[in-house]
Design an enzyme around this catalytic site. Sequence first.
Site, PDB file in Angstrom:
ATOM      1  N   ARG A   1     146.791  52.725 -38.971  1.00 42.15           N
ATOM      2  CA  ARG A   1     146.476  53.155 -37.783  1.00 42.15           C
ATOM      3  C   ARG A   1     145.345  54.324 -37.741  1.00 42.15           C
ATOM      4  O   ARG A   1     145.192  55.162 -38.543  1.00 42.15           O
ATOM      5  CB  ARG A   1     147.640  54.092 -37.342  1.00 42.15           C
ATOM      6  CG  ARG A   1     147.850  54.380 -35.785  1.00 42.15           C
ATOM      7  CD  ARG A   1     148.964  55.054 -35.366  1.00 42.15           C
ATOM      8  NE  ARG A   1     148.996  55.290 -33.746  1.00 42.15           N
ATOM      9  CZ  ARG A   1     149.552  56.367 -33.356  1.00 42.15           C
ATOM     10  NH1 ARG A   1     150.338  57.123 -34.169  1.00 42.15           N
ATOM     11  NH2 ARG A   1     149.756  56.729 -32.087  1.00 42.15           N
TER      12      ARG A   1
ATOM     13  N   PHE B   1     140.341  60.601 -32.804  1.00 45.46           N
ATOM     14  CA  PHE B   1     141.525  61.292 -32.920  1.00 45.46           C
ATOM     15  C   PHE B   1     142.024  61.463 -34.386  1.00 45.46           C
ATOM     16  O   PHE B   1     142.089  62.609 -34.779  1.00 45.46           O
ATOM     17  CB  PHE B   1     142.630  60.780 -32.015  1.00 45.46           C
ATOM     18  CG  PHE B   1     144.044  61.254 -31.897  1.00 45.46           C
ATOM     19  CD1 PHE B   1     144.112  62.539 -32.211  1.00 45.46           C
ATOM     20  CD2 PHE B   1     145.026  60.478 -31.959  1.00 45.46           C
ATOM     21  CE1 PHE B   1     145.522  63.019 -32.357  1.00 45.46           C
ATOM     22  CE2 PHE B   1     146.265  60.934 -32.243  1.00 45.46           C
ATOM     23  CZ  PHE B   1     146.625  62.191 -32.370  1.00 45.46           C
TER      24      PHE B   1
ATOM     25  N   GLN C   1     145.802  57.520 -39.802  1.00 45.94           N
ATOM     26  CA  GLN C   1     147.208  57.602 -40.196  1.00 45.94           C
ATOM     27  C   GLN C   1     147.587  56.853 -41.699  1.00 45.94           C
ATOM     28  O   GLN C   1     147.191  55.547 -41.498  1.00 45.94           O
ATOM     29  CB  GLN C   1     148.031  57.453 -39.167  1.00 45.94           C
ATOM     30  CG  GLN C   1     149.583  57.661 -39.667  1.00 45.94           C
ATOM     31  CD  GLN C   1     150.633  57.512 -38.435  1.00 45.94           C
ATOM     32  OE1 GLN C   1     150.351  57.623 -37.261  1.00 45.94           O
ATOM     33  NE2 GLN C   1     151.911  57.402 -38.769  1.00 45.94           N
TER      34      GLN C   1
ATOM     35  N   ASN D   1     155.508  62.212 -37.614  1.00 40.07           N
ATOM     36  CA  ASN D   1     156.759  62.229 -37.628  1.00 40.07           C
ATOM     37  C   ASN D   1     157.243  61.546 -36.331  1.00 40.07           C
ATOM     38  O   ASN D   1     156.427  61.034 -35.580  1.00 40.07           O
ATOM     39  CB  ASN D   1     157.375  63.692 -37.567  1.00 40.07           C
ATOM     40  CG  ASN D   1     156.933  64.520 -36.339  1.00 40.07           C
ATOM     41  OD1 ASN D   1     156.731  63.800 -35.342  1.00 40.07           O
ATOM     42  ND2 ASN D   1     156.226  65.725 -36.543  1.00 40.07           N
TER      43      ASN D   1
ATOM     44  N   PHE E   1     148.643  62.192 -41.365  1.00 39.95           N
ATOM     45  CA  PHE E   1     147.255  61.810 -40.877  1.00 39.95           C
ATOM     46  C   PHE E   1     146.357  62.973 -40.962  1.00 39.95           C
ATOM     47  O   PHE E   1     146.651  64.027 -41.279  1.00 39.95           O
ATOM     48  CB  PHE E   1     147.777  61.338 -39.320  1.00 39.95           C
ATOM     49  CG  PHE E   1     148.123  62.749 -38.305  1.00 39.95           C
ATOM     50  CD1 PHE E   1     147.339  63.295 -37.766  1.00 39.95           C
ATOM     51  CD2 PHE E   1     149.463  62.936 -38.278  1.00 39.95           C
ATOM     52  CE1 PHE E   1     147.737  64.646 -36.702  1.00 39.95           C
ATOM     53  CE2 PHE E   1     150.098  64.080 -37.384  1.00 39.95           C
ATOM     54  CZ  PHE E   1     148.999  64.861 -36.874  1.00 39.95           C
TER      55      PHE E   1
ATOM     56  N   LEU F   1     149.182  68.602 -30.518  1.00 36.57           N
ATOM     57  CA  LEU F   1     150.125  68.521 -31.407  1.00 36.57           C
ATOM     58  C   LEU F   1     150.624  69.601 -32.172  1.00 36.57           C
ATOM     59  O   LEU F   1     151.740  69.600 -32.870  1.00 36.57           O
ATOM     60  CB  LEU F   1     149.085  67.717 -32.865  1.00 36.57           C
ATOM     61  CG  LEU F   1     148.741  66.156 -32.185  1.00 36.57           C
ATOM     62  CD1 LEU F   1     147.698  65.856 -33.497  1.00 36.57           C
ATOM     63  CD2 LEU F   1     149.968  65.352 -31.976  1.00 36.57           C
TER      64      LEU F   1
ATOM     65  N   HIS G   1     153.808  69.002 -35.320  1.00 36.86           N
ATOM     66  CA  HIS G   1     153.284  68.367 -36.315  1.00 36.86           C
ATOM     67  C   HIS G   1     153.035  69.233 -37.492  1.00 36.86           C
ATOM     68  O   HIS G   1     152.266  70.070 -37.072  1.00 36.86           O
ATOM     69  CB  HIS G   1     152.361  67.239 -36.169  1.00 36.86           C
ATOM     70  CG  HIS G   1     152.509  66.120 -35.447  1.00 36.86           C
ATOM     71  ND1 HIS G   1     153.349  65.070 -35.958  1.00 36.86           N
ATOM     72  CD2 HIS G   1     152.534  65.954 -34.400  1.00 36.86           C
ATOM     73  CE1 HIS G   1     153.371  64.229 -35.079  1.00 36.86           C
ATOM     74  NE2 HIS G   1     153.105  64.616 -33.924  1.00 36.86           N
TER      75      HIS G   1
END
Length: 176
Positions: free
Chosen positions: A63, A68, A71, A111, A122, A132, A136
Site C-alpha cells: 500500500r 502520506f 505500508q 492496525n 508503515f 494517527l 498507532h
Amino acid sequence: MPSFSLTSGLEKARTRQKSVASSWNCLSRMYCPKTCENFRQFCTGEFRISEQPTGYKGCEFHRIIKDFMIQGGDFINGNGTGQQTIYGRPTFADENFSYRHDQPGTLSMANNGPNTNGCQFFITTAQKADWLDKKHVVFGRVLDAPSMLVVRKCEAVPVNNQKPKIPLKIIQCGEL
C-alpha cells in the site's frame, strides 16, 4: 538496528536487479519493548513457524499513499489483511503513545483498531500525520537521508487503488 534492502520490478527491468537499502532505529525498547522485539525478530528471521524462518524477507510493500505513507509487513496474505506476532497470537496490545507522527520517516504499527498490532507497519512520508497519534504506536524513525531517499523512491512508484503497480520487495533484512 533493523534494516531492509528493497528491489522494485521497475529497477529489475532496467538494471536486471538493483537493490536499495533503508535503515531505521527503534526509538526506545524501554517504551515499546514488545513492539520493537516483534519487529526485530521479523527482520532477522528469528521467529519460526514449523522450523522455517518467518518474517519480512521476500515480503512486498502492498500500500502506498502519496504524501502520506508506505505500508508493508503482511507476509501472511500480502494484501493488508494478514496478522502475525511472535507472541503466540495474531495481535498484541498497544504499548505506548509517547511518540508522535511528527515528521517524514516515522515507523509505526499498522492496525485495525485499538490493541491489534501484528506484523504490518508503515513509514510516513507526510510532514506530520497527527490524526494517527494515540491510535498507532510509533516505534522508530528512518535513520538517515539516504534511507529516507529509499522511502521517497518507494512512495513515487505508480499505484492503482493504493496498490503498487510494480513490486516493492524486501529482498534482504536483518539487524545492523
